[in-house]
Design a protein around this motif. Sequence first.
Motif, PDB file in Angstrom:
ATOM      1  N   ILE A 264      25.393 -23.117  21.518  1.00 44.76           N
ATOM      2  CA  ILE A 264      24.994 -24.526  21.685  1.00 44.76           C
ATOM      3  C   ILE A 264      26.159 -25.349  22.243  1.00 44.76           C
ATOM      4  N   LEU A 265      27.367 -25.154  21.676  1.00 39.60           N
ATOM      5  CA  LEU A 265      28.536 -25.909  22.128  1.00 39.60           C
ATOM      6  C   LEU A 265      28.889 -25.584  23.578  1.00 39.60           C
ATOM      7  N   LYS A 266      28.631 -24.346  23.993  1.00 44.36           N
ATOM      8  CA  LYS A 266      28.892 -23.956  25.380  1.00 44.36           C
ATOM      9  C   LYS A 266      27.832 -24.492  26.341  1.00 44.36           C
ATOM     10  N   GLY A 267      26.759 -25.078  25.796  1.00 46.10           N
ATOM     11  CA  GLY A 267      25.686 -25.576  26.644  1.00 46.10           C
ATOM     12  C   GLY A 267      24.821 -24.477  27.224  1.00 46.10           C
ATOM     13  N   ARG A 268      24.789 -23.324  26.577  1.00 47.77           N
ATOM     14  CA  ARG A 268      24.038 -22.180  27.104  1.00 47.77           C
ATOM     15  C   ARG A 268      22.878 -21.775  26.197  1.00 47.77           C
ATOM     16  N   PHE A 269      22.570 -22.634  25.244  1.00 45.27           N
ATOM     17  CA  PHE A 269      21.465 -22.349  24.342  1.00 45.27           C
ATOM     18  C   PHE A 269      20.162 -22.802  24.997  1.00 45.27           C
ATOM     19  N   SER A 270      19.200 -21.911  25.061  1.00 47.77           N
ATOM     20  CA  SER A 270      17.914 -22.245  25.670  1.00 47.77           C
ATOM     21  C   SER A 270      16.821 -21.411  25.012  1.00 47.77           C
ATOM     22  N   PHE A 271      15.587 -21.838  25.240  1.00 47.77           N
ATOM     23  CA  PHE A 271      14.449 -21.089  24.688  1.00 47.77           C
ATOM     24  C   PHE A 271      14.400 -19.680  25.282  1.00 47.77           C
ATOM     25  N   LYS A 272      14.682 -19.560  26.583  1.00 52.25           N
ATOM     26  CA  LYS A 272      14.652 -18.245  27.226  1.00 52.25           C
ATOM     27  C   LYS A 272      15.692 -17.314  26.616  1.00 52.25           C
ATOM     28  N   MET A 273      16.903 -17.856  26.386  1.00 52.51           N
ATOM     29  CA  MET A 273      17.959 -17.029  25.791  1.00 52.51           C
ATOM     30  C   MET A 273      17.574 -16.569  24.393  1.00 52.51           C
ATOM     31  N   MET A 274      17.027 -17.477  23.584  1.00 52.12           N
ATOM     32  CA  MET A 274      16.629 -17.123  22.233  1.00 52.12           C
ATOM     33  C   MET A 274      15.469 -16.131  22.222  1.00 52.12           C
ATOM     34  N   HIS A 275      14.569 -16.283  23.173  1.00 54.63           N
ATOM     35  CA  HIS A 275      13.439 -15.352  23.266  1.00 54.63           C
ATOM     36  C   HIS A 275      13.932 -13.932  23.558  1.00 54.63           C
ATOM     37  N   GLU A 276      14.846 -13.812  24.528  1.00 54.52           N
ATOM     38  CA  GLU A 276      15.398 -12.497  24.862  1.00 54.52           C
ATOM     39  C   GLU A 276      16.189 -11.912  23.689  1.00 54.52           C
ATOM     40  N   THR A 277      16.986 -12.773  23.055  1.00 54.74           N
ATOM     41  CA  THR A 277      17.793 -12.320  21.922  1.00 54.74           C
ATOM     42  C   THR A 277      16.922 -11.844  20.771  1.00 54.74           C
ATOM     43  N   ALA A 278      15.899 -12.621  20.439  1.00 56.66           N
ATOM     44  CA  ALA A 278      15.007 -12.258  19.331  1.00 56.66           C
ATOM     45  C   ALA A 278      14.256 -10.963  19.633  1.00 56.66           C
ATOM     46  N   LYS A 279      13.816 -10.819  20.882  1.00 59.80           N
ATOM     47  CA  LYS A 279      13.064  -9.618  21.248  1.00 59.80           C
ATOM     48  C   LYS A 279      13.933  -8.364  21.146  1.00 59.80           C
ATOM     49  N   LYS A 280      15.164  -8.449  21.651  1.00 57.44           N
ATOM     50  CA  LYS A 280      16.073  -7.300  21.588  1.00 57.44           C
ATOM     51  C   LYS A 280      16.487  -7.004  20.139  1.00 57.44           C
ATOM     52  N   THR A 281      16.746  -8.050  19.361  1.00 57.69           N
ATOM     53  CA  THR A 281      17.129  -7.855  17.963  1.00 57.69           C
ATOM     54  C   THR A 281      16.014  -7.186  17.179  1.00 57.69           C
ATOM     55  N   LEU A 282      14.791  -7.639  17.384  1.00 58.75           N
ATOM     56  CA  LEU A 282      13.651  -7.045  16.675  1.00 58.75           C
ATOM     57  C   LEU A 282      13.470  -5.582  17.061  1.00 58.75           C
ATOM     58  N   GLY A 283      13.583  -5.295  18.350  1.00 57.19           N
ATOM     59  CA  GLY A 283      13.398  -3.909  18.799  1.00 57.19           C
ATOM     60  C   GLY A 283      14.422  -2.960  18.208  1.00 57.19           C
ATOM     61  N   ILE A 284      15.703  -3.335  18.272  1.00 56.50           N
ATOM     62  CA  ILE A 284      16.762  -2.472  17.743  1.00 56.50           C
ATOM     63  C   ILE A 284      16.653  -2.351  16.221  1.00 56.50           C
ATOM     64  N   SER A 285      16.384  -3.461  15.532  1.00 57.33           N
ATOM     65  CA  SER A 285      16.309  -3.440  14.070  1.00 57.33           C
ATOM     66  C   SER A 285      15.159  -2.559  13.587  1.00 57.33           C
ATOM     67  N   CYS A 286      14.011  -2.675  14.231  1.00 56.65           N
ATOM     68  CA  CYS A 286      12.856  -1.851  13.840  1.00 56.65           C
ATOM     69  C   CYS A 286      13.124  -0.374  14.088  1.00 56.65           C
ATOM     70  N   MET A 287      13.785  -0.072  15.196  1.00 57.31           N
ATOM     71  CA  MET A 287      14.109   1.328  15.474  1.00 57.31           C
ATOM     72  C   MET A 287      14.983   1.915  14.366  1.00 57.31           C
ATOM     73  N   PHE A 288      16.029   1.179  13.973  1.00 55.80           N
ATOM     74  CA  PHE A 288      16.909   1.663  12.913  1.00 55.80           C
ATOM     75  C   PHE A 288      16.172   1.763  11.576  1.00 55.80           C
ATOM     76  N   LEU A 289      15.304   0.814  11.293  1.00 58.90           N
ATOM     77  CA  LEU A 289      14.581   0.828  10.018  1.00 58.90           C
ATOM     78  C   LEU A 289      13.679   2.054   9.910  1.00 58.90           C
ATOM     79  N   TRP A 290      12.964   2.357  10.968  1.00 60.05           N
ATOM     80  CA  TRP A 290      12.102   3.547  10.949  1.00 60.05           C
ATOM     81  C   TRP A 290      12.933   4.819  10.797  1.00 60.05           C
ATOM     82  N   LEU A 291      14.081   4.869  11.439  1.00 57.25           N
ATOM     83  CA  LEU A 291      14.949   6.041  11.301  1.00 57.25           C
ATOM     84  C   LEU A 291      15.433   6.219   9.865  1.00 57.25           C
ATOM     85  N   ILE A 292      15.824   5.111   9.235  1.00 62.53           N
ATOM     86  CA  ILE A 292      16.315   5.210   7.862  1.00 62.53           C
ATOM     87  C   ILE A 292      15.193   5.644   6.918  1.00 62.53           C
TER      88      ILE A 292
END
Length: 443
Positions: A264-292
């Motif tokens: 936010i302080l860098k002025g780079r916070f946006s809905f598109k950035m958060m959407h991409e971040t959330a999508k990648k975080t969910l994908g990686i987290s779910c993959m690890f959870l199923w493996l465990i």
Amino acid sequence: MSHELIALTMFASMMVLLLTGQRVFAAIGFVASIMVLLLYGNGGIEIPFSATFKLFNWIPMLTLPLFIYMGYVLSEAGIAEDLYKMLHVWMGRMGGGLAIGTIFLMVIISAMNGLSVAGMAIGATIALPEMLRRGYDKVLITGVVQGGSSLGILVPPSVVMVLFAMIARQPVSQLWLAGLVPGLLMAGLFVIYVQLRVKMNPSLAPVLSDEELNIPMSEKLKLLSAGIIPFAIFFLMTGLFVMGITSLVESAAVGATSATVAAILKGRFSFKMMHETAKKTLGISCMFLWLILAALAFGAVFDGIGAVRAIENLFINNWQLTPWQVIIMMQISFVVMGMFLDDTAMLVIVAPLYVPLVKTLDLGFENQMIWFGVLYTMTCQIAYITPPFGYNLFLMRAMAPKEISLTDIYRSIWPFVAMMTFTIALVMIFPQIALWLPELVRN
């Protein structure tokens, strides 16, 4: 059917399914479910079901998505790119300065992300083109990026160590502290190697021209501020935890929140950035959870049939191996499996067999499960960059500039494999390299 034959059947079935291209968690979970039904009937389904709820009741698991989110926010917001520009200006006058700066960058990205993927992506897409444009040897810098990015699973906060802690039921904080000194030692060896190569052959890494480096001091100081944010996030997160102010999960939340505020302080916070971040975080987290989940279910069935005790009897009583010979055999098997499997697949395959066995060995020092977790993680680093199926090799091939061939990629990794192997040997000979810091903080 004997317990030994049942264990062999489970492992053989799992490997056959993996070779068919099935997803790792599906292959392991399927074998566990089928074997428990065949051995115990319908009531046996309670065994993997119970293992699942053990995982859901383990609070440190919450750190996994938080650290993954933090790393992706810093990457998507361009903070890592700013950091490389700073290293470029401040280290460009040194022979091999950009290559050494890239190693430092990889260590910092490792501390922010916990995965090798982010470091590899930043190194291949930002650092490699810049160094190639300035005349750096492509084999040398390809090895630097691959070796440096592998530090992501050793320098805290390491996601792989979180997985190991979940399966082996060990404290994550102790594993992180144990991995810090070996990780920095390995990074130091990489820096020394680059300096020696450049000193023997300066043409491998030309010094940058005065035109590129003669910029006003005000601009240099402005670029220097780019490095403050990642360091501030890392030290805020780990410092509060080490001082006992925050718990492990609270520390992860501090890191995730700090990364969001930085964007936010860098002025780079946006809905598109958060959407991409959330999508990648969910994908990686779910993959690890199923493996465990699959690993815990497989381990519960495997241990329930007494296979671990049978293996222990084979190694210790029948073959009369010493505890250190058993550890060396495990390390060799890690290296072999690492040529064909990634770190998570390797962990869920060997954990049911090796973790209980290590607990029974008398190696002559305390906290040997923490030490073994560091050994495993360091061996995973070799698995990332060794043919034929090293994970980072394929990532590099996909993201590297066109002038870097697959032959260059394969040629580049062997000096770094040798340095990683040397570091593993040091940690085995001197366990306190890994155990000193956890003991110091605990006391």
